[in-house]
Design an enzyme around this catalytic site. Structure first.
Site, PDB file in Angstrom:
ATOM      1  N   TYR A 155       0.843  -1.206   0.000  1.00 15.69           N
ATOM      2  CA  TYR A 155       0.000   0.000   0.000  1.00 15.69           C
ATOM      3  C   TYR A 155       0.879   1.257   0.000  1.00 15.69           C
ATOM      4  CZ  TYR A 155      -3.423   3.394   1.843  1.00 15.69           C
ATOM      5  OH  TYR A 155      -4.229   4.487   2.051  1.00 15.69           O
ATOM      6  N   LYS A 159       1.347   4.116  -3.030  1.00 21.17           N
ATOM      7  CA  LYS A 159       1.116   5.547  -2.795  1.00 21.17           C
ATOM      8  C   LYS A 159       2.392   6.347  -3.101  1.00 21.17           C
ATOM      9  CE  LYS A 159      -3.206   5.684  -1.130  1.00 21.17           C
ATOM     10  NZ  LYS A 159      -4.279   6.530  -1.691  1.00 21.17           N
TER      11      LYS A 159
END
Lengths: 329, 329
Positions: A155, A159
């Protein structure tokens, strides 16, 4: 002006849309149209502009991004993502939605902007919801804006990669990007969930409602917080700042309150007394403790402060926001 | 062991292959097979293992990466890329080759490793040629390993994104990655080229050959250098270090010599006398000066030093390497 919000069905997305509808303007311009996109249905608040539409779609699917950009929204709030645990468990899905999905939006914008023969090419403000999970240990005492992004999750990686694209597409003039690295949002309304960070809200939210809440870690654990209201404020600020003074660093750590669990508890005592604090039940959880120890507790959000981003000043204020916005006090 | 080299037709790629052929082993294991891939033809040095093949292909084309990985190379040296200027002028091509091409290799490895029913799944050492262009100003006096990657070029962006993927694929156990951020390579053999950095080699290489060379910047300009021989050494070290002590930070700034143009000139005087120095012609070029001022001059390559990566100690050594390796002295 036209606004596009992705992830408009989520907790922060809904609050952002409510705020935009209430404000009626953004950066001094009247909001004439809104497009709300999510894989789930997005509620339209009362008083929304007549030209508001809800689209239930996955923008990481081929062609969806281009459709969303065809209307040429002036401001895009890109909040849609699958959460950390989901991205970790589903490697391909995480990259497809959190990274390729974001890139598809950037590419749709670039291609719209490169349509020939226009004297005023399309170049929207693009506000990207990023995360402090772009950082990874070992941490200094306080993390500066210049700290390396070495995420320890897929994750955080997705990002951080999107932040890099956002900066490069901005540098090339295809869009005008601002990345907003959100603190842990507290107090989250609703029910406890399975996130390791859930207890940070739970030990306040449940006692404020007269219910017991488990505390899996020690009082000394320090973390970085902002309220949902502050988070919405970050997005509004990101949509309206003068980006010419930002330079190449388009993604910023947002300001927040650095507080230990012990300080959270004392703020609860101040707001709701000893009886509320007595509802916190210490149930040590080594698994949660270990995860939480990989998170940082303090950031020096200098650039965001200079640019006018603001959060609460202490944990008492964070509790007060919850009482006002969620408990009608 | 089997080795795959991408970009094997380039200056450093060719020198790396020559070194591997000369060494005959890597990390104590005999090199039995080599695959050399580039969009141009790669020379096979005399004495190469019988099982050495040259492939002229673009691994960013669909299916090519999977073909290269089917042989299950134990060590992959991924040097192929289009250069900074090309990536800046050709936006889509840069992302396709420098980023998607690298990702295609990672994905081919992951999918090979996930073939079912194997007790010892495929997990190669992956050495990635990265760049100090992942960094961007404003710079501190000396850039630490923990400094943020805020590139100011599409090339630097593509390399920084690939570094993030390399770390995440390593963390997930799909491959065992090491990213090598190369200093400016000096003295490059051959002719001057159109790179803004070309003069750093030119002001030494041409005078050493009795020819004039233009110097477009002032003596005070400071930069970070290593020889081609040191660069090859970095790749060999990256292929053989124990990565368990690396942690999540898989890409490292390589050690180098921090030197000003004035110090370069004094090293030339030491090696070839006043007559050589007199061949340097000062021709101020504000365009080149401006580009070069956006580059950093000093790095604190702590982690790489601890891991055993080594460069030259001073500029005199860098000149000596050129005289030995390119001038037969």
């Amino acid at each position: 002006m036209k606004i596009l919000v992705t992830g408009s069905g989520g907790m922060i997305g809904r609050k952002l849309v409510e705020r935009l509808v209430k404000d009626k303007t953004l950066g001094g311009k009247t909001i004439e149209a809104m497009t709300l996109v999510d894989v789930v249905d997005s509620p339209i608040p009362a008083g929304a502009p007549k030209d508001t539409k809800v689209i239930v779609a996955d923008f990481s699917e081929k062609g969806v991004a281009a459709t969303l950009i065809l209307d040429r929204p002036d401001v895009i709030f890109h909040l849609a993502a699958i959460v950390s645990g989901d991205a970790e468990a589903n490697f391909e899905k995480g990259y497809k939605i959190n990274f390729n999905g974001s890139w598809a939006l950037f590419e749709a914008i670039r291609q719209e902007g490169e349509k020939q023969g226009e004297k005023d090419p399309y170049k929207p403000r693009f506000v990207f919801a990023s995360t402090l999970a772009v950082f990874g240990p070992p941490f200094p005492e306080s993390i500066p804006d210049s700290f390396a992004t070495t995420p320890t999750s897929s994750y955080g990686t997705q990002k951080a990669m999107t932040e890099l694209l956002l900066a490069d597409y901005s540098r090339k003039g295809f869009l005008d990007g601002v990345g907003v690295r959100l603190p842990t949002i507290c107090i989250r309304p609703g029910k406890p969930n399975k996130a390791a960070s859930s207890f940070f809200s739970g030990i306040l939210r449940e006692p404020l409602a007269g219910q017991e809440a488990p505390l899996p870690v020690g009082d000394e654990v320090r973390h970085w917080f902002a309220s949902p209201r502050a988070a919405v404020g970050f997005f509004i600020t990101a949509a309206t700042i003068d980006t010419t003074s930002l330079g190449p660093r388009r993604s910023m750590t947002m300001p927040g309150v650095s507080a230990t669990v012990g300080e959270q508890i004392e703020a609860l005592r101040g707001a709701a007394g000893d009886a509320a604090v007595a509802l916190i039940k210490r149930v040590d959880d080594p698994f949660v403790s270990k995860i939480v120890q990989g998170w940082a507790g303090r950031y020096d959000a200098q650039l965001a402060g200079q640019m006018g981003f603001a959060a609460e000043k202490n944990f008492g204020e964070i509790i007060k926001v919850y009482q006002e916005d969620e408990m009608g006090q």
